[in-house]
Design an enzyme around this catalytic site. Structure first.
Site, PDB file in Angstrom:
ATOM      1  N   SER A   4      51.604  28.536  47.233  1.00 25.19           N
ATOM      2  CA  SER A   4      50.556  28.166  46.292  1.00 25.19           C
ATOM      3  C   SER A   4      49.605  27.162  46.909  1.00 25.19           C
ATOM      4  CB  SER A   4      51.140  27.579  45.009  1.00 25.19           C
ATOM      5  OG  SER A   4      50.107  27.034  44.208  1.00 25.19           O
ATOM      6  N   GLU A  58      31.006  37.089  31.591  1.00 27.40           N
ATOM      7  CA  GLU A  58      30.421  38.247  32.268  1.00 27.40           C
ATOM      8  C   GLU A  58      31.131  38.579  33.583  1.00 27.40           C
ATOM      9  OE1 GLU A  58      26.156  39.772  34.170  1.00 27.40           O
ATOM     10  OE2 GLU A  58      26.258  37.874  33.081  1.00 27.40           O
ATOM     11  N   TYR A  70      44.757  33.614  53.294  1.00 28.69           N
ATOM     12  CA  TYR A  70      44.306  32.367  53.920  1.00 28.69           C
ATOM     13  C   TYR A  70      45.388  31.668  54.728  1.00 28.69           C
ATOM     14  CZ  TYR A  70      46.743  30.519  49.836  1.00 28.69           C
ATOM     15  OH  TYR A  70      47.680  30.255  48.881  1.00 28.69           O
ATOM     16  N   GLY A  74      40.293  34.088  54.282  1.00 30.10           N
ATOM     17  CA  GLY A  74      39.912  33.786  52.912  1.00 30.10           C
ATOM     18  C   GLY A  74      39.920  32.324  52.526  1.00 30.10           C
ATOM     19  N   GLY A 106      44.172  45.910  43.206  1.00 29.85           N
ATOM     20  CA  GLY A 106      44.542  44.930  42.193  1.00 29.85           C
ATOM     21  C   GLY A 106      43.364  44.111  41.703  1.00 29.85           C
ATOM     22  N   ALA A 145      42.169  41.175  42.711  1.00 30.13           N
ATOM     23  CA  ALA A 145      41.261  40.660  43.744  1.00 30.13           C
ATOM     24  C   ALA A 145      40.327  41.754  44.234  1.00 30.13           C
ATOM     25  CB  ALA A 145      42.067  40.081  44.904  1.00 30.13           C
ATOM     26  N   GLY A 198      43.479  47.819  48.863  1.00 30.73           N
ATOM     27  CA  GLY A 198      44.138  47.333  47.666  1.00 30.73           C
ATOM     28  C   GLY A 198      43.370  47.713  46.418  1.00 30.73           C
ATOM     29  N   LYS A 238      46.243  39.351  37.155  1.00 34.86           N
ATOM     30  CA  LYS A 238      44.803  39.183  36.968  1.00 34.86           C
ATOM     31  C   LYS A 238      44.209  40.210  35.998  1.00 34.86           C
ATOM     32  CE  LYS A 238      43.837  36.872  41.359  1.00 34.86           C
ATOM     33  NZ  LYS A 238      42.998  36.827  42.569  1.00 34.86           N
ATOM     34  N   SER A 276      46.896  26.319  45.199  1.00 36.40           N
ATOM     35  CA  SER A 276      46.261  25.658  44.059  1.00 36.40           C
ATOM     36  C   SER A 276      46.881  24.310  43.725  1.00 36.40           C
ATOM     37  CB  SER A 276      46.305  26.570  42.832  1.00 36.40           C
ATOM     38  OG  SER A 276      45.591  27.762  43.070  1.00 36.40           O
TER      39      SER A 276
END
Length: 244
Positions: free
Chosen positions: A14, A77, A206, A227, A127, A129, A125, A65, A16
């Site tokens: 993680s 939006e 990343y 990333g 998904g 992202a 992919g 997500k 974040s």
């Protein structure tokens, strides 16, 4: 205390928590903290909300997500167009609104590397992202196709690429977790020998700094990008959303 956090599963790695914890300390936000909330199934989401009544904002990562959307009261939006959410804002009226800061992060990070000779893209992919990436490609009129393990009506298969090459595409964007720490020995199953110096290969992963996807692409002369910039950009955008 103002609580922020991340939902996903299994949350082995993680960015974040470290990023926001450092931000809170750096900016003397002693009333804010950030926690990880691994959910084995998205059906656990309502219970999470009941247990943490002081939540002010959440990030959303793999694999929720898209599946978190039915639990929200609305979408902005960016999330609506992308069909995926990675930021949830807890409004003062109690409503939960979904946003997509991946859209902002990817757009800002990616566009500076696109050159006139880059014709079309393959998005590895399918998904959440990938949905954000596809939205930006559509916005900037860059043709694209998805690539998945199984051929579908909307996606090529990796076998198709081995048989037929990349076609007109010379932008490859990996939105899968292949190659991410700790599974650094994994990589998308591509015909790397067909990559040339005209290619731009972008990996949303990343960590590590250079995945095998990027290493193999660089060996063919391609321009590569990981990333990390996107991650920083989307995180700061999430903070703006929560505090708007």
């Amino acid at each position: 205390m103002k609580q922020f956090g991340l939902i996903g599963y299994p949350l082995k790695v993680s960015f974040s928590k470290g990023y926001f914890s450092a931000k809170f300390e750096r900016e003397n936000l002693s009333d804010s903290f950030y926690e990880l909330h691994p959910l084995a199934d998205i059906s656990e989401f309502p219970d999470l909300l009941k247990k943490h009544s002081n939540l002010c904002g959440l990030n959303v990562t793999i694999p929720y997500k898209k599946t978190v959307i039915p639990f929200l009261d609305g979408l902005d939006e960016s999330a609506s167009e992308a069909g995926a959410v990675n930021v949830i804002k807890f409004q003062k009226d109690g409503k939960l609104i979904g946003y997509n800061s991946d859209v902002f992060g990817f757009e800002q990070s990616f566009l500076s590397f696109v050159k006139p000779h880059h014709r079309s893209a393959l998005v590895l992919g399918t998904g959440g992202a990938a949905a954000a990436v596809a939205y930006i490609l559509r916005k900037h009129q860059i043709p694209y196709q998805f690539v998945s393990r199984q051929k579908t009506a909307t996606a090529l298969s990796y076998e198709d690429l081995h048989q037929n090459g990349f076609g007109d595409a010379n932008i490859l964007i990996n939105t899968t977790p292949l190659g991410m720490t700790p599974n650094i020995e994994t990589f998308p199953d591509l015909p790397y020998e067909k990559i040339t110096s005209d290619f731009l290969c972008y990996d949303l992963v990343y960590t590590p700094d250079e995945t095998l996807f990027l290493t193999k692409s660089k060996a063919q002369g391609a321009t590569i990008k990981n990333g990390l910039d996107m991650l920083h950009l989307q995180a700061e955008r999430a903070w703006e959303i929560w505090n708007a």
